[in-house]
Write a protein that holds these residues in place. Structure first.
Motif, mmCIF file in Angstrom:
data_model
loop_
_atom_site.group_PDB
_atom_site.id
_atom_site.type_symbol
_atom_site.label_atom_id
_atom_site.label_comp_id
_atom_site.label_asym_id
_atom_site.label_seq_id
_atom_site.Cartn_x
_atom_site.Cartn_y
_atom_site.Cartn_z
ATOM 1 N N ASP A 57 -70.992 25.481 20.909
ATOM 2 C CA ASP A 57 -69.912 26.154 20.813
ATOM 3 C C ASP A 57 -69.350 25.851 22.242
ATOM 4 O O ASP A 57 -69.202 25.538 23.010
ATOM 5 N N PHE A 58 -67.996 25.393 21.666
ATOM 6 C CA PHE A 58 -66.597 24.888 22.998
ATOM 7 C C PHE A 58 -66.339 26.315 23.630
ATOM 8 O O PHE A 58 -65.397 26.999 22.242
ATOM 9 N N GLU A 59 -65.745 25.878 24.506
ATOM 10 C CA GLU A 59 -64.565 26.600 25.151
ATOM 11 C C GLU A 59 -63.087 25.820 25.821
ATOM 12 O O GLU A 59 -64.249 24.814 25.484
ATOM 13 N N THR A 60 -62.262 26.161 25.066
ATOM 14 C CA THR A 60 -61.112 24.711 24.763
ATOM 15 C C THR A 60 -60.192 25.412 25.812
ATOM 16 O O THR A 60 -59.535 26.749 25.596
ATOM 17 N N THR A 61 -58.789 24.310 25.781
ATOM 18 C CA THR A 61 -57.738 24.688 26.554
ATOM 19 C C THR A 61 -57.038 25.433 25.082
ATOM 20 O O THR A 61 -55.604 25.848 25.586
ATOM 21 N N GLY A 62 -56.698 25.058 24.072
ATOM 22 C CA GLY A 62 -55.981 25.648 22.879
ATOM 23 C C GLY A 62 -56.754 25.181 21.585
ATOM 24 O O GLY A 62 -58.614 25.411 21.264
ATOM 25 N N PRO A 71 -57.995 19.665 19.329
ATOM 26 C CA PRO A 71 -57.463 18.380 19.438
ATOM 27 C C PRO A 71 -56.118 17.407 18.969
ATOM 28 O O PRO A 71 -55.987 16.444 19.921
ATOM 29 N N GLU A 72 -55.818 17.583 18.338
ATOM 30 C CA GLU A 72 -54.724 16.482 16.977
ATOM 31 C C GLU A 72 -53.640 16.743 18.674
ATOM 32 O O GLU A 72 -53.044 15.946 18.476
ATOM 33 N N MET A 73 -53.149 17.855 18.915
ATOM 34 C CA MET A 73 -52.298 18.469 19.467
ATOM 35 C C MET A 73 -52.723 18.566 21.279
ATOM 36 O O MET A 73 -52.156 18.776 22.507
ATOM 37 N N GLY A 74 -53.706 17.584 21.842
ATOM 38 C CA GLY A 74 -53.871 17.525 23.056
ATOM 39 C C GLY A 74 -54.667 18.694 24.060
ATOM 40 O O GLY A 74 -55.141 18.066 24.806
ATOM 41 N N ASP A 75 -54.894 19.531 22.904
ATOM 42 C CA ASP A 75 -56.149 20.276 23.462
ATOM 43 C C ASP A 75 -57.456 19.782 23.663
ATOM 44 O O ASP A 75 -58.135 18.510 22.816
ATOM 45 N N ARG A 76 -58.342 19.998 25.065
ATOM 46 C CA ARG A 76 -59.146 19.808 25.077
ATOM 47 C C ARG A 76 -60.547 20.828 25.158
ATOM 48 O O ARG A 76 -60.404 22.290 25.437
#
Length: 220
Positions: free
Chosen positions: A12-17, A20-25
């Motif tokens: 499980d990841f928590e992410t910024t959005g 990843p193609e739009m720059g989310d990490r």
């Protein structure tokens, strides 16, 4: 019943959005290795990807800018995560989301992913527990009698609940079809089927497994 015949890593990841193609990490990761019928190993870490945390992400997850600024750098976390997963089967709830972030983060450090397959616990639940009003992790786990032991929308708590959902599905699958052990590859196959085809597929699979066991007993 040992449940799984080979290890599965629940991710499980928590992410910024969302993309990843739009720059989310990634901002946090939890990877839990399920061996047999229980969680045996875990890798959990916040992640410093050098990006700003949107306010709505902080509101949703509780992960603040200060928390990630003081976390280990993404290069270190992702390398350790890929080492932890190794060549085991990978699972996640809405697995395509987590896998695309795993591949994107691996690409950034020049490391390909090595997992041998992908099981989506969300798709699996739709096929094995049809007719539920929602398959979101919190709603699904509540329906199955599985309780959160931590905070929802944090990686370790979500991964633990998703792992329990996967184990619940495997036990039901094994008990209802007389399977002594559940092969991760079987779950991958069920994931790929249309829901209407699952019962017939599982009946045929169980019949072949019984024939295989009987042949082994005769040969012993």
């Amino acid at each position: 019943m040992s449940v799984f015949e080979r290890p599965i890593v629940m991710l499980d990841f928590e992410t910024t959005g969302l993309s990843p193609e739009m720059g989310d990490r990634i901002t946090e990761v939890a990877a839990l290795r399920i061996v047999g019928g229980e969680i045996r190993e875990r890798y959990v870490s916040l992640v410093n990807c050098g990006v700003r945390i949107p306010s709505f992400i902080t509101q949703l997850t509780g992960i603040t800018q200060d928390m990630v600024d003081t976390a280990p750098p993404s290069q270190k976390v992702v390398a350790e995560l890929l080492d932890f997963i190794g060549g085991d089967m990978l699972s996640a709830h809405n697995a395509s989301f987590d896998e695309k972030f795993l591949k994107a983060e691996g690409w950034r450090i020049g490391r390909p992913t090595g997992h041998c397959g992908l099981v989506c616990s969300l798709k699996l639940s739709r096929r094995l527990f049809p007719g539920l009003p929602s398959y979101k992790l919190g709603n699904l786990s509540s329906r199955l009698g599985i309780q959160f032991r931590g905070t929802a929308h944090r990686a370790e708590a979500d991964a633990e609940v998703a792992a329990e959902v996967l184990l619940h599905a495997a036990r039901q699958l094994g008990n209802s079809h007389g399977l002594q052990r559940v092969a991760p590859d079987l779950l991958v196959s069920v994931n790929k089927l249309a829901a209407a085809k699952v019962p017939v597929f599982l009946d045929k699979y169980a019949s072949l497994e019984r024939e295989r066991r009987e042949a082994q007993l005769k040969a012993a």
